[in-house]
Motif scaffolding. Sequence first.
Motif: not given
Lengths: 511, 681
Positions: A380-385, A474-476, A387-390
């Motif tokens: 998922l890191a590639g598709r949802m960067p 994702l902002a919160p 989200t991955a960082v969070m």
Amino acid sequence: MIGDLLPYTIVVPVVASLITLALNNALRQWNGVVAFLTSLFSVMVFGAAVLNIFSGAAGFYEQIHDWMMLDVVSLRFGLRADGLSSPIALTVAVVSALTALYTVRIMRDSNNMGMFFSLYQIFFAGMIGIALATNLVEFFVFFELSVVASWALVNGWGSGEKEKAALKYFLFTEAGALCFLAGIVATNGYLQTLEISEIPLRIAKLQPDVGVLAAIASAMLIGFFVKMAIIPLHSWLPDTYVEAPTPITALLSSAMSGLAAYAIVRIVFLYFPVLRYIAIAMVVLAVITMIYGAVNALGQDDFKRLLAYSSISQMGYIMLGLGAAALALSMGSYDLAAIGATGSMFHYIAHAMGKAILFLLVGVFTLHVGSRNISQMGGLAGRMPLTAVMMFIGFLTLMGVPFTSGFISEWMIFTGAIGAASLSGEAIKVLLVVVAIVATALTFAYALWSVRRTLFGSTPQHLNGIREAKLSLLAPLVVMAVLSLLLGLYPTILTEEINSAILAAVKSVLP
Amino acid sequence: MSIHYMGAWLCWILPMVGAVLTPALAKISSRVRDYGAVVFSLLAAVFTATLIPHLLSKPPSLYNSESFRWIEPMNVGMGVIVDPLSIIMANIVAWISFLIMVYSLRYMHEEPGLTRYWFFMNFFIGSMLLLVMADNLLLMFFGWEGVGICSYALIGFWYRDSKDDWLKCWVGEGDEAYPPSHAGMKAFVTTRIGDVCLLAAIFMIYAYAGTFSYSELIRTASHWATALSGAGLLLPASLLFLMGPIGKSAQFPLHEWLPDAMAGPTSVSALIHAATMVKAGVYLIARVLPIFWFAYHVVGVTELSTFFTVTAWIGAFTAFLAATQAMVSTEIKKVLAYSTVSQIGYMFLALGAGGLLANGLVEGLTSGMFHLMSHAAFKASLFLAAGSVIHAVESRFMYHMGGLKKFMPLTCLFMWLAALSLAGVPPFSGFWSKESVLTVSLESGLVGPFVLGLVTAALTAFYTIRMMGLTFYGEKGRRKTEHEHGEHEIKEASPIMYVPYGILAVASLGIGFIGLWMEDALHHVFSVAAPYYSLHSSMADVAVEAVAAPPLTLPLALAMLVIGGVPAYLIYVRKKLDTSAFLAKSMLLRALSTFFYNRWYINKMYYNAFVYPLMASASGLYKWVEMKGFESAIRGLAFSFAGFASRLRRLQTGFLNYNLIGILIGLLVIALMLLKVGGLW
């Protein structure tokens, strides 16, 4: 000014809860904005309180009113925001505000959202009340308020076997609450006070029998152990956290559960003559809980259940700091005690940030992947960067890696624990703490293993079309991640006042 | 913050700022992002260079840390330490990192995810410099773990684990083949095991010393070391402390992560091996060496001799262990990885042996840091050159290479320069520094480690020349032949790649030519600093006449070079001898070769003894204790209540007669109780 506003941090959400109830159908999920605003009000009040106390502009804020003055029992209703309770209340308010915003998006298709947010705000008001209460009965009332509201939330808006999970949660917590209530009643009978601040004075004056005090403190501790899901009283937690609606899980795990630890510092520590008998039990249970939760987390495929076990393990960390503090206090070293307890309280805050991020991610995964099961994810890191960082920052906080607030808190907990164990001069205690420290590698194992299975590797076929979650969702999480990092770099803004508040409290109990 | 120490702060702050700015720069253009990242690493290097004058300044500026208050209740400051050790280390780190960053411009060109790459590279450099400059253990630990996060992210850079890129980014073969994301996780978890031990040791020391600051620790050493020793905790604490460097520097028994870390891009490998990460462990030991040395020799806490002996033995054994594995490896990067593990072992040996000697503090630091310096130069050069080769051949296996000398003459030349240094051929830098390590270990009277070190010198010469032979000489490799029919031709790397490793290769020759002078210079610098490490006055108490070691090491080292180097040269470069013939004849050789190739079965053993059982026990614990135990108990409790209730309910039959009987019995009981209470019965 801030002192005058304290009652409103509870009154406003309660009143607003009626408004959302009335506007149930009109606003639907937008009721969440009301909940966000009421929490934001508390964020501002406690934010100001924290900053003022930190800068030394004020020592604490307090409001006490007579409530029910009878012969046998005199109750006062008080609210106190000091160096310890303000950061805790601020954390509750921040998590609650951000979660409310997140809920607006994630639960937009659910029914009866007005009633949901009505209960949400009562739950929130209960938690703020727990943090600010100055009286045992008042504390108990707020405690029950939050339990009932959260039970209703799980029961009504959960998933799977939600009613069963909610009942289990309610029964366990109530059993604990009754133990706590027994402690309150006995305190009133024995020490003739219900005011938290008067407990140490009465103990010093009346010189009561240590055995009776130990019974009282143990009853209270059992109540709080249930709330923190300390082994073997943890059975309610996994089912509840898994079946509860995700925003409520986030609140339960990051805000609610740890308040019991706060209560131990606030209340149980005041029964200081008994600490020497219960300290070592607290440490041993803490180490077992840390390891048991972490190993169980390692064996999960359901991401939400994994996080539930991780929560159990993290409560073990908090308990370790408290146990160490109790140990140090029983040996008369209040500096060391304050370090361990401050570490625990700061870990409450750090864990709140990290775990809220992770639990809220469960909702993101359910929405985008269509499953909570890790075996259904990958790459998922590639598709949802973002989200991955969070997810990475959330786990780093739990792992206690420097640059996140989790490091500072774990570091203080372990410093306190090793210090107390060394002070006792018993090698076995030092060894126990070393085992606990080495066991933190288990947190690394389950965290990195989850990260690898969800974010890395190849993307399964059915996720080919997956896209990054909306920024509004994702902002919160981003805000919490930033807070975790900021507190990791400059923890003093909270640790100093927590530490001096605890130091003042323990100095008042020691002869 | 006085102006003199600006460099000490800025050198680690700037790369971190660069890292944070990377995503913003990426918004402008990818060129700005790439060059911007390199500029920040250059700035770090420039600022470390401004510290060099302090190296030769008067003693008072030594060990002078300036801190401001940071974490209040613990009384922890944030400060930098400027002394010869940190100045030398920081310059090695920053300049080599800068060259690697330049090389990356070309090597990583057009890879996806470069923003992530530059972010973590700069953060890596910043964390390493923070680790070096930090004036207390806590701040040091920030850098220490920062390095860990970055290595995790960069080793697993190609996180998709694609089987198509098997030849480029996986590591190992057969049942020990690992994808990048696995290798990254393995690195982080393994080093973490060392780190938690280190943390425990730091807490234990803090519990008695009440400080994390290096200068405070040494000032109060006589107090806390005695107290800790009195509690029986000094030796456990020091050995736990050692576990941190053992994990970070990939020493036995936590060495298995480093060979698999080769799954990352080669530039990352170079950074990890030459400039950052694995050097962190050596640096930390060197940093605390004066403290432990002082506690042992001046305060007289004798159990610390075990600490030094263990350090030396671990170093020597690891040097030997890894060298044997390097002799049979099939991957060019893995040969270099094993070689790093082995060479770091030499540094551990030097520091451990130095600590044992009453007059060995300066010598230990000198030879350890000298070897670190020369290793940094030649290993960075070797890795970057190997990266060029892999780039050209598109395979990490040496059996896909061979005969490359014709196609890549410059790379071959530079790699030879660096390789000869690694092999320890005079007058290259590696020769002098290795000889210096062996001398210290002989003087300290550690015969076992000395012999292991000597044998390893022969093995080192063998595997280095073998690697060169397999890569650049003989027949064309299998895969390369394929290339000539299509795809692309093999040609020399671009200047932006070979200039950095050319510089490093020439540097290792240059350091070699001034080798003896260099050693003297380091010796001088550390002896000026030593009294300040160990509290001026007490230095005199332990000043013992230097025991001159018999001049054995020089001829012995040369002999080892011949023993290892000549066969390798004949077999792999001149192709005069055929290895398969040897292997066919000797069963022992075959068995040894298999044993070495399988990493002494240590890696497999770790998986079978720790990883798989842990995973199994995790699901077992969940299934048997959590579900069958707690869950069933709770369920049983609930059912027993339910059963009790349903049985109780049966009494409620509704028949009048039963109810009347019940009432009568009840009245009877009440009557009896009243009689009893009233005292009438």
